[in-house]
Scaffold this active site. Structure first.
Site, short mmCIF file in Angstrom:
data_model
loop_
_atom_site.label_atom_id
_atom_site.label_comp_id
_atom_site.label_asym_id
_atom_site.label_seq_id
_atom_site.Cartn_x
_atom_site.Cartn_y
_atom_site.Cartn_z
N ILE A 20 -43.53 14.91 -95.07
CA ILE A 20 -44.34 13.79 -94.97
C ILE A 20 -44.17 12.45 -94.57
O ILE A 20 -44.95 12.04 -93.44
CB ILE A 20 -45.12 13.79 -96.38
CG1 ILE A 20 -45.54 15.05 -96.81
CG2 ILE A 20 -46.22 12.67 -96.45
CD1 ILE A 20 -46.18 15.16 -98.32
N CYS A 135 -52.43 16.73 -100.81
CA CYS A 135 -52.94 17.38 -99.46
C CYS A 135 -54.20 18.54 -99.79
O CYS A 135 -55.16 18.50 -98.90
CB CYS A 135 -52.01 18.40 -98.67
SG CYS A 135 -51.07 19.52 -99.82
N SER A 166 -43.41 24.54 -94.92
CA SER A 166 -43.94 23.09 -94.84
C SER A 166 -43.92 22.43 -96.13
O SER A 166 -43.91 21.11 -96.31
CB SER A 166 -45.74 23.17 -94.50
OG SER A 166 -46.28 23.42 -95.49
N GLY A 168 -41.68 20.70 -98.58
CA GLY A 168 -40.23 20.31 -98.83
C GLY A 168 -39.78 20.18 -100.47
O GLY A 168 -40.64 20.67 -101.16
N GLY A 170 -39.72 17.65 -102.19
CA GLY A 170 -40.47 16.82 -103.18
C GLY A 170 -41.95 17.52 -103.46
O GLY A 170 -42.30 17.33 -104.56
N ALA A 173 -41.04 19.97 -106.21
CA ALA A 173 -40.73 19.14 -107.41
C ALA A 173 -42.04 18.95 -108.31
O ALA A 173 -42.07 18.67 -109.35
CB ALA A 173 -39.83 18.13 -107.55
N ASN A 174 -43.14 18.75 -107.45
CA ASN A 174 -44.46 18.08 -107.98
C ASN A 174 -45.43 19.27 -108.25
O ASN A 174 -46.66 18.50 -108.15
CB ASN A 174 -44.74 16.91 -107.12
CG ASN A 174 -43.96 15.59 -107.20
OD1 ASN A 174 -43.97 14.78 -106.23
ND2 ASN A 174 -43.19 15.62 -108.28
N ASN A 298 -51.34 20.90 -93.86
CA ASN A 298 -50.97 20.05 -95.35
C ASN A 298 -50.38 18.75 -95.07
O ASN A 298 -50.89 17.75 -95.57
CB ASN A 298 -50.34 20.90 -96.47
CG ASN A 298 -49.12 21.52 -95.69
OD1 ASN A 298 -48.87 22.31 -94.66
ND2 ASN A 298 -48.12 21.34 -96.55
#
Length: 328
Positions: A20, A135, A166, A168, A170, A173-174, A298
């Site tokens: 991102i 997104c 697409s 990653g 981060g 993890a969220n 996204n």
């Protein structure tokens, strides 16, 4: 290309050198006339994002926010995009907000008010920290808002399907924060009395373009109301496509009567009129391929929305006296 060292531009930093953050940096450099890259911040010195930033002549640090604070040009940076993770954003905000920097949060942390440019870009121009939802939220909340401005929406459910490639570390993890933050914004920005969000990481090869489904249970017994809903959705799709060119309807809008025996009360929030119709909207978001290939819509919708908001506040930022930084 943006105007380097132009006094009329606003210097920005991007924290997070992943998918991102890197896509956002490329958009600022290639397309923004009012924003100028002042720094790219990461924690992995070998990340592709930092390598690209160095090649593009952008000041970099791999020492996180502490490294950003130590950069010679930090004082000139007015707006900071955070593309890290929800947990990291809380720590970053604690360090940066007291210094008067405007924060645009691309994580699901949601410490500040939600911004979905097609719906409420003008509502939070002076907020020190705004959240870009997710997104999936950027793709679907405009549709919920398009319905709710015409008819009451008792329940709205959004399903965002993105290519696994697409997403990653981060994003992965969220996932929990993604669903919670998006559902909350479906209600507060979209106008639904109750919202639900689902995300699917599709592992298919070759990777599939981002797809989004929006289901609204609305009170629309009158044919004129249903016609107005269609027009409202089509107008909103065009508005989002104004800053995300790959955003489009995948199928015709479907509005169907809810059968009398359907237990929709289990979904709908208490109070308000009973829903009469289900509005189903199927979207596709093709990316601009600034960083990842075009399947990563996204990335594109998130970074395009953040860029849109940053450009909308640029005039405000440049007009503010420097000594008011800590109170902006």
């Amino acid at each position: 290309m943006n105007h380097m060292s132009d006094p009329t531009t606003v210097k920005v930093a991007v924290i997070g050198s992943g998918n991102i953050g890197t896509d956002l940096m490329i958009k600022v450099i290639r397309h923004s006339r009012v924003l100028e890259m002042g720094a790219m911040v990461g924690i992995d010195p070998d990340s592709d994002g930092l390598a690209r930033a160095r090649r593009l002549g952008v000041p970099t640090t791999s020492d996180g926010v502490e490294g950003l604070l130590a950069l010679p040009g930090f004082a000139d940076i007015e707006v900071i995009f955070d593309a890290t993770s929800a947990k990291a954003h809380a720590a970053n905000a604690a360090l940066l907000q007291p210094l008067g920097k405007r924060l645009i949060d691309l994580t699901p942390a949601a410490l500040g008010p939600f911004v979905v440019p097609a719906v409420n870009v003008d509502e939070h121009r002076d907020a020190p920290n705004v959240n870009m939802v997710t997104c999936g939220g950027q793709a679907t909340i405009p549709i919920v808002a398009a319905v709710s401005r015409v008819a009451p929406v008792a329940y709205a459910e959004i399903v965002a399907s993105i290519a696994s490639k697409s997403a990653g570390p981060g994003t992965r993890a969220n996932i929990d924060e993604f669903t919670e933050t998006t559902a909350h914004a479906v209600e507060t920005v979209g106008g639904a009395r109750r919202g639900k969000a689902i995300i699917i990481l599709n592992p298919a090869e070759p990777p599939l373009i981002m797809r989004d489904t929006v289901l609204c249970l609305a009170t629309a017994p009158d044919p004129a109301t249903r016609s107005a809903i269609r027009e409202s959705i089509e107008e909103m799709v065009a508005r989002v496509a104004g800053y995300v060119p790959g955003y489009r309807l995948k199928q015709q809008i479907q509005i169907t009567e809810i059968p009398p025996d359907q237990p929709v009360h289990t979904l709908a929030a208490d109070g308000g009129p009973a829903p009469t119709h289900q509005v189903s909207v199927f979207l596709e978001v093709e990316g601009a391929a600034h960083y990842l290939p075009s399947y990563a819509g996204n990335l594109d919708i998130m970074t395009s929305a953040a860029l849109r908001y940053a450009e909308s506040i640029a005039a405000t930022v440049t007009a503010a006296p420097a000594d008011q930084g800590a109170t902006r």
